[in-house]
Enzyme design. Structure first.
Site, PDB file in Angstrom:
ATOM      1  N   LEU A  12       0.862  -1.175   0.000  1.00 52.99           N
ATOM      2  CA  LEU A  12       0.000   0.000   0.000  1.00 52.99           C
ATOM      3  C   LEU A  12       0.897   1.223   0.000  1.00 52.99           C
ATOM      4  O   LEU A  12       2.006   1.197   0.537  1.00 52.99           O
ATOM      5  CB  LEU A  12      -0.890   0.043   1.256  1.00 52.99           C
ATOM      6  CG  LEU A  12      -1.992  -1.004   1.408  1.00 52.99           C
ATOM      7  CD1 LEU A  12      -2.672  -0.829   2.763  1.00 52.99           C
ATOM      8  CD2 LEU A  12      -3.011  -0.906   0.289  1.00 52.99           C
ATOM      9  N   ASP A  13       0.417   2.323  -0.591  1.00 48.30           N
ATOM     10  CA  ASP A  13       1.146   3.577  -0.516  1.00 48.30           C
ATOM     11  C   ASP A  13       1.364   3.975   0.943  1.00 48.30           C
ATOM     12  O   ASP A  13       0.537   3.664   1.813  1.00 48.30           O
ATOM     13  CB  ASP A  13       0.373   4.708  -1.199  1.00 48.30           C
ATOM     14  CG  ASP A  13       0.372   4.600  -2.713  1.00 48.30           C
ATOM     15  OD1 ASP A  13       1.140   3.764  -3.238  1.00 48.30           O
ATOM     16  OD2 ASP A  13      -0.388   5.340  -3.361  1.00 48.30           O
ATOM     17  N   LYS A  14       2.433   4.687   1.195  1.00 42.24           N
ATOM     18  CA  LYS A  14       2.735   5.166   2.543  1.00 42.24           C
ATOM     19  C   LYS A  14       1.550   5.917   3.153  1.00 42.24           C
ATOM     20  O   LYS A  14       1.209   5.728   4.323  1.00 42.24           O
ATOM     21  CB  LYS A  14       3.959   6.078   2.498  1.00 42.24           C
ATOM     22  CG  LYS A  14       4.304   6.727   3.830  1.00 42.24           C
ATOM     23  CD  LYS A  14       5.513   7.644   3.693  1.00 42.24           C
ATOM     24  CE  LYS A  14       5.818   8.353   4.998  1.00 42.24           C
ATOM     25  NZ  LYS A  14       6.993   9.263   4.869  1.00 42.24           N
TER      26      LYS A  14
END
Length: 224
Positions: free
Chosen positions: A50-52
């Site tokens: 997942l994106d940060k």
């Protein structure tokens, strides 16, 4: 931790925590996985990302064989991924598919993806779950492909940037009264368990910040 069995773990990743490290990222989930070992002989393994700045559901495998089987499920698109987003504005249609090929542009630290003819195939199903005064919408997003920043770029392509997404929406993504953070949450994963064969539907609740944002707009997160 929202699910744990002999073979896999599902966690609700907080926003702001990177999944893996990089040249400027020293605090990341991959460096914390020993804390999620529990009774297993090995540390759990990442099988997707997942994106940060995206919160929500992330799967970890507890052994090598399960990791390989989960990776194949994701590669074959046999995992139904559902995200929730608050976006500025209202899409033209109540539901549909965004089919906009994407390509990466910019150097390190400034990299983003843009819809471009001839780019990598990228498709996202969307559905409006609720909207307020035609100024803000609660979208359900189901990516059919897994491109970098796909949901963020596709929402921008519909002229409905995700709230708090300054990278793709700039100041247009700001909403008075809401925190300036990405309002994108990996809500659920549905897939066939790679070991037991059971059909699993796992969900991650909104965190406290997003819960307050939903309530501020008047959206009922329990209504779906």
């Amino acid at each position: 931790v929202v699910h744990k069995d002999e073979w896999l773990i599902a966690i609700n990743k907080p926003a702001g925590l990177a999944v893996q490290g990089g040249s400027k990222t020293h605090r990341h989930l991959d460096g914390m996985l020993d804390a999620l070992r529990f009774d297993a002989p090995d540390r759990p393994r990442l099988v997707h990302r997942l994106d940060k700045d995206t919160s929500g559901l992330l799967l970890l495998s507890r052994d090598r064989r399960t990791a390989a089987r989960l990776a194949k499920l994701f590669q074959a698109r046999d995992v139904v991924k559902t995200y929730w987003a608050l976006v500025v504005g209202v899409p033209e249609h109540e539901a549909g598919v965004i089919d906009a090929p994407l390509t990466k542009r910019g150097g390190e630290g400034r990299q983003r993806v843009e819809p471009v003819d001839g780019g990598l195939d990228a498709e996202t199903e969307f559905r409006i779950l609720d909207q307020a005064a035609r100024r803000i919408s609660w979208l359900e997003l189901k990516p059919r492909t897994g491109r970098t920043h796909q949901l963020r770029a596709h929402c921008r392509a519909m002229n409905t940037p995700i709230v708090g997404d300054h990278k793709y929406g700039g100041r247009d993504s700001d909403v008075e009264g809401l925190p300036q953070r990405l309002h994108l949450h990996a809500r659920s994963l549905m897939f066939t368990h790679p070991q037991s064969g059971e059909r699993l539907m796992l969900e991650a609740p909104l965190d406290d910040v997003l819960t307050r944002s939903w309530a501020f707009i008047g959206f009922d997160e329990t209504s779906t």
